[in-house]
Design an enzyme around this catalytic site. Structure first.
Site, PDB file in Angstrom:
ATOM      1  N   HIS A 270       0.816  -1.158  -0.020  1.00 55.92           N
ATOM      2  CA  HIS A 270      -0.057   0.148  -0.073  1.00 55.92           C
ATOM      3  C   HIS A 270       0.814   1.252  -0.169  1.00 55.92           C
ATOM      4  O   HIS A 270       1.982   1.346   0.700  1.00 55.92           O
ATOM      5  CB  HIS A 270      -0.936   0.032   1.160  1.00 55.92           C
ATOM      6  CG  HIS A 270      -2.037   0.971   1.026  1.00 55.92           C
ATOM      7  ND1 HIS A 270      -2.086   2.282   1.363  1.00 55.92           N
ATOM      8  CD2 HIS A 270      -3.321   0.853   0.642  1.00 55.92           C
ATOM      9  CE1 HIS A 270      -3.138   2.893   1.022  1.00 55.92           C
ATOM     10  NE2 HIS A 270      -3.958   2.034   0.732  1.00 55.92           N
ATOM     11  N   ASP A 327      -8.041  -5.598   0.234  1.00 55.98           N
ATOM     12  CA  ASP A 327      -8.586  -6.517  -0.965  1.00 55.98           C
ATOM     13  C   ASP A 327      -7.845  -7.962  -0.689  1.00 55.98           C
ATOM     14  O   ASP A 327      -8.498  -8.801  -1.299  1.00 55.98           O
ATOM     15  CB  ASP A 327      -7.819  -5.883  -2.423  1.00 55.98           C
ATOM     16  CG  ASP A 327      -8.363  -4.577  -2.509  1.00 55.98           C
ATOM     17  OD1 ASP A 327      -9.764  -4.317  -2.527  1.00 55.98           O
ATOM     18  OD2 ASP A 327      -7.697  -3.691  -3.124  1.00 55.98           O
TER      19      ASP A 327
END
Ligand code: CMC
Length: 392
Positions: A270, A327
């Site tokens: 991320h 996710d």
């Protein structure tokens, strides 16, 4: 024009000031309007959080009731719009249909278009939140040639979403409260994430004074990419390919670390979180409970856990501070609920819609806002003279 610096991917450029969402990427903290994501996920509902993001405060019972009621009353889509929705080929990706649908919606509601009229903006907000639920449920049904169902105004947002998605016409439907709670939680976890790729897109489109529908439709398109929202579908493709034996966990990880053909461990890494994504921690905790409830023991969950275990101990991932993101585990829950992988990213869009709307509204009322217009550093040829065609 003075000095400009290039900042690819805007890793070091703030595009705005915002009061909506706070992230501390080193400590894995996420808060909406000051409220920790863990508390909201535990105790709140999706529409409460939508109200919080958009209006800045948690609603009173009366405010929530009137917000819910307004949304419910707008859930039906016009007949002509139904025809438009069903005109796409079977197997067409639901994200393309969703973006097209949201883009086309305002043709039916011209009275909600003016970005500077607060009443029009409020109407557009309610219309989008109402219709996207109906459209998303239809995207699932379209993959099986089933008709769009009419909404039931008396039900809650998530309850009726599950009914419109999964029930047969005229069936007496009771949503499983455990699944309603799980879906509420997942939507809450996706509801906003400050200036990510899709939200920045929504803001930059809106900065030209484009209407709310055009702006959030652009957000849906930005979300579709596998580096962003499309990652939840890509995770499942990756897990399936490992299960089918195309790769073992070990050979797959070797490919990732050797950066073979750009293979990445999808659902990992991320831009902002350099520790465990707090959303992923919540999802992981609930994956078991939901799968148990549905009696859906999934081998893919074991593969996912195996990948995570290796990654968290492996130098490649440790050095780069790569942790599971939101996710990584969501798709396994959606799959257990009965959604196909192509539906995972539309579900992300359904969850993110309140965030996009809140960010667009904040930008529109911010006196600092200017049209988004980045500069560049030109690296092409210096001036040269035109050569006539016959001399080339
Ligand atoms: N697997 C393997 N290596 C990775 C991964 C990954 N998932 N993510 C980053 N890296 C490596 C990358 O190769 C680079 O290595 P090096 O320093 O040797 O060049 C380093 O880590 C830094 O990566 P980056 O691409 O510069 O980082 P970024 O901040 O630009 O990208 C990201 C962030 C999310 C796009 C990226 O981590 C990624 O592609 N992850 C996989 C896709 C994914 O799961 N996306 C969902 C993001 S979270 C929610 C959402 O937005 O939908």
């Amino acid at each position: 024009t003075g000095m400009v610096t290039v900042d690819p991917g805007f890793t070091n450029t703030a595009s705005c000031e915002s009061e909506i969402t706070y992230i501390d990427g080193d400590q894995g903290i996420l808060r909406y309007r000051g409220y920790p994501i863990e508390q909201l996920a535990d105790s709140s509902t999706f529409l409460e959080v939508a109200y919080l993001l958009i209006h800045g405060e948690l609603p009173t019972p009366a405010e929530l009731e009137s917000f819910t009621d307004r949304i419910n009353r707008h859930t039906l889509v016009p007949e002509g719009f139904r025809a438009f929705l069903s005109s796409f080929p079977r197997g067409g990706h639901p994200m393309s249909i969703l973006a097209s649908a949201v883009n086309a919606l305002p043709t039916y509601y011209p009275e909600s278009l003016d970005p500077h009229d607060p009443e029009a903006v409020e109407l557009a907000t309610v219309l989008i939140l109402a219709k996207i639920r109906t459209i998303t449920s239809y995207l699932h049904r379209a993959t099986r040639d089933e008709p769009l169902l009419y909404p039931d105004y008396a039900r809650g947002y998530v309850d009726d979403f599950l009914r419109m998605t999964f029930s047969r016409p005229y069936e007496q439907w009771e949503s499983d409260p455990v699944l309603v709670a799980a879906m509420d939680k997942l939507l809450i976890l996706h509801a906003d994430h400050e200036q990510n790729c899709s939200t920045s897109t929504v803001r930059i489109v809106g900065s030209s004074n484009a209407n709310l529908y055009s702006s959030v439709a652009a957000g849906i398109n930005a979300l579709s990419g596998p580096s962003h929202g499309g990652a939840n579908e890509a995770v499942l493709t990756m897990l399936e390919s490992i299960r089918s034996g195309d790769d073992s966990v070990e050979t797959f990880m070797k490919k990732v670390k050797n950066k073979e053909a750009g293979v990445r461990l999808m659902g990992f890494g991320h831009r902002v979180y350099k520790s465990y994504d707090p959303r992923a921690a919540i999802v992981k905790k609930h994956a078991d409970a939901v799968l148990d409830r549905l009696g859906a023991k999934d081998e893919l969950l074991d593969i996912a856990r195996g990948l995570e275990e290796i990654a968290l101990r492996d130098d490649y991932f440790v050095e780069r501070k790569l942790y599971p993101n939101v996710d990584f585990y969501t798709g396994l829950i959606y799959k257990a609920m009965g959604f196909s992988p192509a539906m995972f990213t539309p579900l992300f869009a359904l969850g993110r819609m309140p965030g996009w709307i809140a960010q667009w509204r904040e930008m529109m009322s911010d006196p600092q806002t200017k049209i988004g217009r980045p500069r560049q550093v030109y690296t092409g040829p210096t001036e040269r003279a035109y050569t006539p065609l016959e001399q080339r």
